[in-house]
Write a protein that holds these residues in place. Sequence first.
Motif, PDB file in Angstrom:
ATOM      1  N   PRO A  70     -29.245  19.781  26.179  1.00 21.77           N
ATOM      2  CA  PRO A  70     -29.385  19.282  27.553  1.00 21.77           C
ATOM      3  C   PRO A  70     -30.197  17.989  27.583  1.00 21.77           C
ATOM      4  CG  PRO A  70     -29.984  21.597  27.359  1.00 21.77           C
ATOM      5  CD  PRO A  70     -29.830  21.091  25.975  1.00 21.77           C
ATOM      6  N   ARG A  71     -29.838  17.047  28.482  1.00 24.26           N
ATOM      7  CA  ARG A  71     -28.528  16.974  29.055  1.00 24.26           C
ATOM      8  C   ARG A  71     -27.599  16.360  28.034  1.00 24.26           C
ATOM      9  NH1 ARG A  71     -26.189  16.860  34.266  1.00 24.26           N
ATOM     10  NH2 ARG A  71     -28.218  17.493  35.030  1.00 24.26           N
ATOM     11  N   ARG A  72     -26.382  16.884  27.915  1.00 19.48           N
ATOM     12  CA  ARG A  72     -25.448  16.416  26.903  1.00 19.48           C
ATOM     13  C   ARG A  72     -25.163  14.922  27.055  1.00 19.48           C
ATOM     14  NH1 ARG A  72     -20.774  21.139  26.845  1.00 19.48           N
ATOM     15  NH2 ARG A  72     -22.125  22.863  26.222  1.00 19.48           N
ATOM     16  N   GLY A  73     -24.681  14.342  25.976  1.00 13.52           N
ATOM     17  CA  GLY A  73     -24.356  12.924  26.049  1.00 13.52           C
ATOM     18  C   GLY A  73     -23.888  12.397  24.717  1.00 13.52           C
ATOM     19  N   PRO A  74     -23.461  11.123  24.695  1.00 10.08           N
ATOM     20  CA  PRO A  74     -22.915  10.547  23.474  1.00 10.08           C
ATOM     21  C   PRO A  74     -23.994  10.159  22.461  1.00 10.08           C
ATOM     22  CG  PRO A  74     -22.954   8.893  25.195  1.00 10.08           C
ATOM     23  CD  PRO A  74     -23.419  10.181  25.822  1.00 10.08           C
ATOM     24  N   VAL A  75     -23.583  10.136  21.216  1.00 14.32           N
ATOM     25  CA  VAL A  75     -24.425   9.655  20.121  1.00 14.32           C
ATOM     26  C   VAL A  75     -23.567   8.707  19.287  1.00 14.32           C
ATOM     27  CG1 VAL A  75     -25.934  11.681  20.006  1.00 14.32           C
ATOM     28  CG2 VAL A  75     -23.784  11.657  18.714  1.00 14.32           C
ATOM     29  N   CYS A  76     -24.219   7.891  18.474  1.00 14.52           N
ATOM     30  CA  CYS A  76     -23.479   6.963  17.623  1.00 14.52           C
ATOM     31  C   CYS A  76     -24.074   6.957  16.222  1.00 14.52           C
ATOM     32  CB  CYS A  76     -23.509   5.546  18.210  1.00 14.52           C
ATOM     33  SG  CYS A  76     -22.591   4.340  17.221  1.00 14.52           S
ATOM     34  N   ILE A  77     -23.190   6.964  15.229  1.00 16.24           N
ATOM     35  CA  ILE A  77     -23.613   6.874  13.827  1.00 16.24           C
ATOM     36  C   ILE A  77     -22.958   5.644  13.216  1.00 16.24           C
ATOM     37  CG2 ILE A  77     -23.726   8.064  11.608  1.00 16.24           C
ATOM     38  CD1 ILE A  77     -22.954  10.653  13.195  1.00 16.24           C
TER      39      ILE A  77
ATOM     40  N   LYS B 242     -16.600  21.011  24.072  1.00 16.01           N
ATOM     41  CA  LYS B 242     -17.040  20.785  22.686  1.00 16.01           C
ATOM     42  C   LYS B 242     -17.173  19.277  22.469  1.00 16.01           C
ATOM     43  CE  LYS B 242     -14.498  24.876  21.089  1.00 16.01           C
ATOM     44  NZ  LYS B 242     -13.355  25.370  20.287  1.00 16.01           N
ATOM     45  N   HIS B 243     -17.427  18.904  21.222  1.00 14.29           N
ATOM     46  CA  HIS B 243     -17.547  17.486  20.920  1.00 14.29           C
ATOM     47  C   HIS B 243     -16.196  16.784  20.956  1.00 14.29           C
ATOM     48  CE1 HIS B 243     -20.921  19.489  18.841  1.00 14.29           C
ATOM     49  NE2 HIS B 243     -21.588  18.406  19.163  1.00 14.29           N
ATOM     50  N   GLY B 244     -16.242  15.501  21.287  1.00 12.10           N
ATOM     51  CA  GLY B 244     -15.105  14.612  21.085  1.00 12.10           C
ATOM     52  C   GLY B 244     -15.510  13.554  20.079  1.00 12.10           C
TER      53      GLY B 244
ATOM     54  N   THR C 278     -10.174   2.818  24.514  1.00 12.41           N
ATOM     55  CA  THR C 278      -9.349   3.900  25.043  1.00 12.41           C
ATOM     56  C   THR C 278      -9.433   5.139  24.148  1.00 12.41           C
ATOM     57  OG1 THR C 278      -7.518   2.659  24.069  1.00 12.41           O
ATOM     58  CG2 THR C 278      -7.719   2.619  26.452  1.00 12.41           C
ATOM     59  N   GLY C 279      -9.621   4.930  22.865  1.00  6.15           N
ATOM     60  CA  GLY C 279      -9.832   6.076  21.975  1.00  6.15           C
ATOM     61  C   GLY C 279     -11.087   6.845  22.341  1.00  6.15           C
ATOM     62  N   THR C 280     -12.117   6.120  22.773  1.00  2.65           N
ATOM     63  CA  THR C 280     -13.355   6.785  23.208  1.00  2.65           C
ATOM     64  C   THR C 280     -13.126   7.550  24.499  1.00  2.65           C
ATOM     65  OG1 THR C 280     -14.574   4.960  22.193  1.00  2.65           O
ATOM     66  CG2 THR C 280     -15.829   6.464  23.586  1.00  2.65           C
ATOM     67  N   HIS C 281     -12.315   7.003  25.407  1.00  8.28           N
ATOM     68  CA  HIS C 281     -11.967   7.750  26.622  1.00  8.28           C
ATOM     69  C   HIS C 281     -11.209   9.038  26.263  1.00  8.28           C
ATOM     70  CE1 HIS C 281     -13.442   4.387  28.696  1.00  8.28           C
ATOM     71  NE2 HIS C 281     -12.320   3.705  28.870  1.00  8.28           N
ATOM     72  N   MET C 282     -10.362   8.982  25.242  1.00  4.84           N
ATOM     73  CA  MET C 282      -9.664  10.194  24.796  1.00  4.84           C
ATOM     74  C   MET C 282     -10.675  11.222  24.284  1.00  4.84           C
ATOM     75  SD  MET C 282      -6.355   8.698  22.766  1.00  4.84           S
ATOM     76  CE  MET C 282      -5.670   7.125  23.279  1.00  4.84           C
ATOM     77  N   ALA C 283     -11.610  10.761  23.465  1.00  6.46           N
ATOM     78  CA  ALA C 283     -12.639  11.668  22.946  1.00  6.46           C
ATOM     79  C   ALA C 283     -13.472  12.249  24.086  1.00  6.46           C
ATOM     80  CB  ALA C 283     -13.527  10.930  21.952  1.00  6.46           C
TER      81      ALA C 283
ATOM     82  N   SER D 134     -21.188  13.355  28.571  1.00  5.51           N
ATOM     83  CA  SER D 134     -20.110  13.900  27.746  1.00  5.51           C
ATOM     84  C   SER D 134     -20.504  13.835  26.273  1.00  5.51           C
ATOM     85  CB  SER D 134     -18.826  13.097  27.981  1.00  5.51           C
ATOM     86  OG  SER D 134     -17.753  13.637  27.272  1.00  5.51           O
ATOM     87  N   PRO D 135     -20.371  14.938  25.519  1.00  5.64           N
ATOM     88  CA  PRO D 135     -20.824  14.969  24.122  1.00  5.64           C
ATOM     89  C   PRO D 135     -19.849  14.282  23.161  1.00  5.64           C
ATOM     90  CG  PRO D 135     -19.935  17.110  24.713  1.00  5.64           C
ATOM     91  CD  PRO D 135     -19.908  16.276  25.964  1.00  5.64           C
ATOM     92  N   VAL D 136     -19.778  12.974  23.256  1.00  8.95           N
ATOM     93  CA  VAL D 136     -18.932  12.171  22.375  1.00  8.95           C
ATOM     94  C   VAL D 136     -19.737  11.766  21.141  1.00  8.95           C
ATOM     95  CG1 VAL D 136     -17.756   9.934  22.130  1.00  8.95           C
ATOM     96  CG2 VAL D 136     -17.417  11.315  24.192  1.00  8.95           C
ATOM     97  N   VAL D 137     -19.153  11.971  19.971  1.00  9.42           N
ATOM     98  CA  VAL D 137     -19.755  11.517  18.723  1.00  9.42           C
ATOM     99  C   VAL D 137     -18.973  10.292  18.266  1.00  9.42           C
ATOM    100  CG1 VAL D 137     -20.295  12.082  16.330  1.00  9.42           C
ATOM    101  CG2 VAL D 137     -20.501  13.842  18.104  1.00  9.42           C
ATOM    102  N   ALA D 138     -19.591   9.129  18.376  1.00  7.67           N
ATOM    103  CA  ALA D 138     -18.957   7.877  17.972  1.00  7.67           C
ATOM    104  C   ALA D 138     -19.433   7.517  16.568  1.00  7.67           C
ATOM    105  CB  ALA D 138     -19.299   6.765  18.950  1.00  7.67           C
TER     106      ALA D 138
END
Length: 567
Positions: free
Chosen positions: A157-164, A71-73, A57-62, A99-103
Amino acid sequence: MINSKKKISGGQAAVRALKREKTKHVFGLIGSATMEMFDALYHEKSIKFIGVRDERTGTHMADGYARASNKHGVIIAGQNGPGATNLVTGVAQAKAAFSPVVAIAGSYSTKDKMEDAFQGLDQQSLFAPITKKTWTVKNSKIVPKVIGDAFDLSMKPRRGPVCINLPRNILAEKNTYNINLNKPSFSSESNLKGNKERINKATKLLLKSKNPTIIVGAGIKYNSKYREVIKLAELLNVPIVTAAGHGDAIPFNHKLNAGQMGPRGNPVASRLVKEADIILAIGTRLGFNSTFYSYENINKKAKIIQIELEKKMIGKYFPVSIGIHADAATATVQLYKEIKKEKIKLDVKKWTDLYFKERKEFLNNRENENLGKNFPIQPKGLFKQLRKVLPKNSAITLDAGTLCLQATDALEYYDPPSLFTPLDFGLVGFSFACGLGVKVAKPKKTVVSLMGDGGFGMTISELSTAVEYGINTTTIVMNNQSWGAEKAYQKDFFGKRYLGADITSPSFDKVAVLYGAKGFKVKKVSEINEAVRAAIKSNKPAVIDVDVDPKALYSFRRDSFQHRIKK
């Protein structure tokens, strides 16, 4: 520039890198693997940390924050292993929504073997398929660079999530770092122009049209550049159709806005797309929710002009006559200028006048339709009341499921972006948490989240987050005591053999009060407006538990069960 002659931890460097990227909010759940980062966040007053109850759910918030703010979440899963796996659903959802989520996920020490490590897991392989890119950092000196690269890539483009993935020993190790706080690693918008030759060809094609239709999608919605599309539509006197899930791309009250197309849209917009001779698709993939990838939902004979920022999406689902690789708003302005130069008036009066007539009749019929008695509440009756009572600056979040799919085109959106849905991922349990993220990004907007009782039951624990941080959204639980979409399929295609379809829940209004929020119970249509007004004015997180007719079920994915339809 911060030139730290004094050695700092990798965790401190990570937080300084977040500061460099102008991060204002971070959602997260603390864990031992990333304690160095959380301690650094404690000292960093320019970044507000919002502690969540679950990483999903925290990721859904981001995600909601990212879409609403353009902007980023940022979401941090503090623990490796289960903390990281809990991110997966939210990250997959963000990928489906571009969606540009940075996890950021904690990871086991690089000194350990994965199979021997506590909560050891191959997180690199886990996230790689559901992100634009996943990093596992093995050198603490490159932490700021990796974070910068991640922020940059997620916005391209196209925006999207990334994970570190950040191993605990990497975050603990100390080094000196040079971090320029005045130079973010990303640019937030593209102004890529369309090829002049293609713009000219598109102009000539449009000016020959008799039944043209414009379709707009997320490429216009998230940067709120709808005025460019409206100017072009008014110049041509052509109706605008919005992609499903992006009904807010154009303000509802513009006369040329036909609403959302496709099986989840309305019949007026859907007819326009089925009968158009020229389709100008601006910032849309013409994806599943809008078309089901079927010529049943779009005219096979239509010549398509598609403007897309991601080149590989041009013509991916339907062949195009002219593909324009460009920023949607920028190319729209180019088209407008070229068409205006030609000084040719399209012969579309008959086509557009028919649209005006049908749209007026549709909206009148919608308002005057017999929606049943005061009890039980029919979904259309609820939506009618919401159209009356919700402020025009409202942002609305929706789940998947039969009730929310009915709501998508039944509500009105005036202030883009203001509609946030799971889109092609079709996720239940998204709406409430997404709404919290939207409210953090846009605190002056009224945020209303609609979802079923099943979806809200999945995510109710985030009421604690809402109350603790004063995130005052209004959640309307459409309570039909079932997993409505699946029960509809069992009703229509499986002889009413119900298994697992009916669910029981506590009184959500009373549970809300126990959490410290406001709770309201609605059993009759006549009670809806008063409850919604009171919830919005309460200046607290609020839950309205609405009893919706359990028999008001509808099978949206009838295409999936064609094999069960008796002919």
